[in-house]
Design an enzyme around this catalytic site. Structure first.
Site, PDB file in Angstrom:
ATOM      1  N   PRO A 115      -7.709  17.684   1.516  1.00  0.00           N
ATOM      2  CA  PRO A 115      -6.237  17.729   1.471  1.00  0.00           C
ATOM      3  C   PRO A 115      -5.710  16.934   0.281  1.00  0.00           C
ATOM      4  CG  PRO A 115      -6.929  16.103   3.076  1.00  0.00           C
ATOM      5  CD  PRO A 115      -8.194  16.714   2.527  1.00  0.00           C
ATOM      6  N   LYS A 116      -5.939  17.437  -0.920  1.00  0.00           N
ATOM      7  CA  LYS A 116      -5.636  16.697  -2.142  1.00  0.00           C
ATOM      8  C   LYS A 116      -4.311  17.142  -2.757  1.00  0.00           C
ATOM      9  CE  LYS A 116     -10.544  16.085  -3.382  1.00  0.00           C
ATOM     10  NZ  LYS A 116     -10.648  14.634  -3.448  1.00  0.00           N
ATOM     11  N   LYS A 117      -3.554  16.150  -3.247  1.00  0.00           N
ATOM     12  CA  LYS A 117      -2.313  16.394  -3.991  1.00  0.00           C
ATOM     13  C   LYS A 117      -2.309  15.503  -5.230  1.00  0.00           C
ATOM     14  CE  LYS A 117       1.523  17.105  -1.649  1.00  0.00           C
ATOM     15  NZ  LYS A 117       2.677  16.906  -0.725  1.00  0.00           N
TER      16      LYS A 117
END
Length: 263
Positions: A115-117
């Protein structure tokens, strides 16, 4: 380009120039700063998906410095990981991560379901203090501090912890906006060499942000902290639960009005 060429050469997008190379992905001198804290158990229940089971109301807040990684380069990451169990196996659920480098954002999301931003995390030593920070744009949303190398930890024990299972919720949408892939993925770190591990007094501050909601798992009590330097390989994953399988509960798409009400 022929149909067969497309089929056999497809790995990632763009087709002829992928955003990241195939693995394995080796990390040298990967540096962890992990602060474990107690949080609100109801807040944890809202974010940890079944069939994972919460062990206790605890969160690991992580700052990770990666100066030398195969294909991904030099970058830093920060986010929250929750200790859980799956069918009796202890592990960690990666809740959200923020980093400053596009290839691992793209590769992490597309391959494993991380879940990368995009954000601006940093990890550095300032005189006598290990300092981790996370900015989302110009807004500071996380600050962690620890006394630098106050006491050594057992390297073998820390290597065993790094080798434990990790779980991710991989979601890839279909072209109509519904979920094409919705899976619980398990992966492990492999070929681990811990070069050093230390602990010391620590503090953690989290601030509210609409698009980087780290403070929704509030800090009630800092329990421990550690600073670990290791070489390791990021192993590929396996699917352990498919939320869209025929046996899974039926999922329907919410209407626009329901989405607005929920928001």
């Amino acid at each position: 380009m022929k149909h067969e060429t497309v089929r056999t050469s497809a790995f990632a997008m763009p087709l002829t120039n992928p955003a990241f190379p195939p693995g394995p992905y080796r990390f040298v001198d990967r540096e962890y700063f992990i602060i474990q804290y107690r949080t609100d158990p109801e807040a944890l229940r809202r974010i940890v998906p079944e069939p994972l089971v919460i062990i206790e109301p605890v969160v690991n807040y992580e700052f990770i410095r990666m100066p030398d990684s195969t294909g991904f380069g030099d970058y830093t990451e920060s986010g929250q990981v929750v200790p859980v169990s799956f069918q009796g196996q202890a592990g960690s659920f990666v809740h959200q991560m923020f980093l400053n480098d596009h290839p691992p954002i793209a590769g992490g999301r597309e391959l494993w379901g991380f879940p990368k931003k995009l954000a601006q995390p940093k990890l550095a030593v300032e005189i006598d203090t290990l300092v981790g920070t996370l900015n989302y744009g110009s807004v500071r949303i996380a600050t962690g501090t620890m006394g630098y190398k106050h006491r050594a930890l057992d390297a073998a024990a820390e290597a065993k912890k790094l080798a434990a299972a990790n779980f991710l919720l991989k979601v890839i949408p279909h072209v109509d906006g519904t979920a094409r892939i919705c899976e619980l993925v398990r992966y492990h770190c492999e070929d681990i060499t811990v070069k050093g591990a230390w602990t010391g007094p620590a503090a953690l501050d989290l601030c509210s942000h609409a698009l980087a909601p780290v403070a929704e798992l509030p800090v009630l009590q800092v329990l421990s902290a550690k600073h670990v330097v290791a070489d390791l390989t990021l192993g590929l994953g396996t699917v352990v639960h498919d939320y869209l399988s025929p046996g899974a509960p039926e999922r329907r798409r919410a209407s626009d009005s329901e989405i607005l009400i929920a928001g």
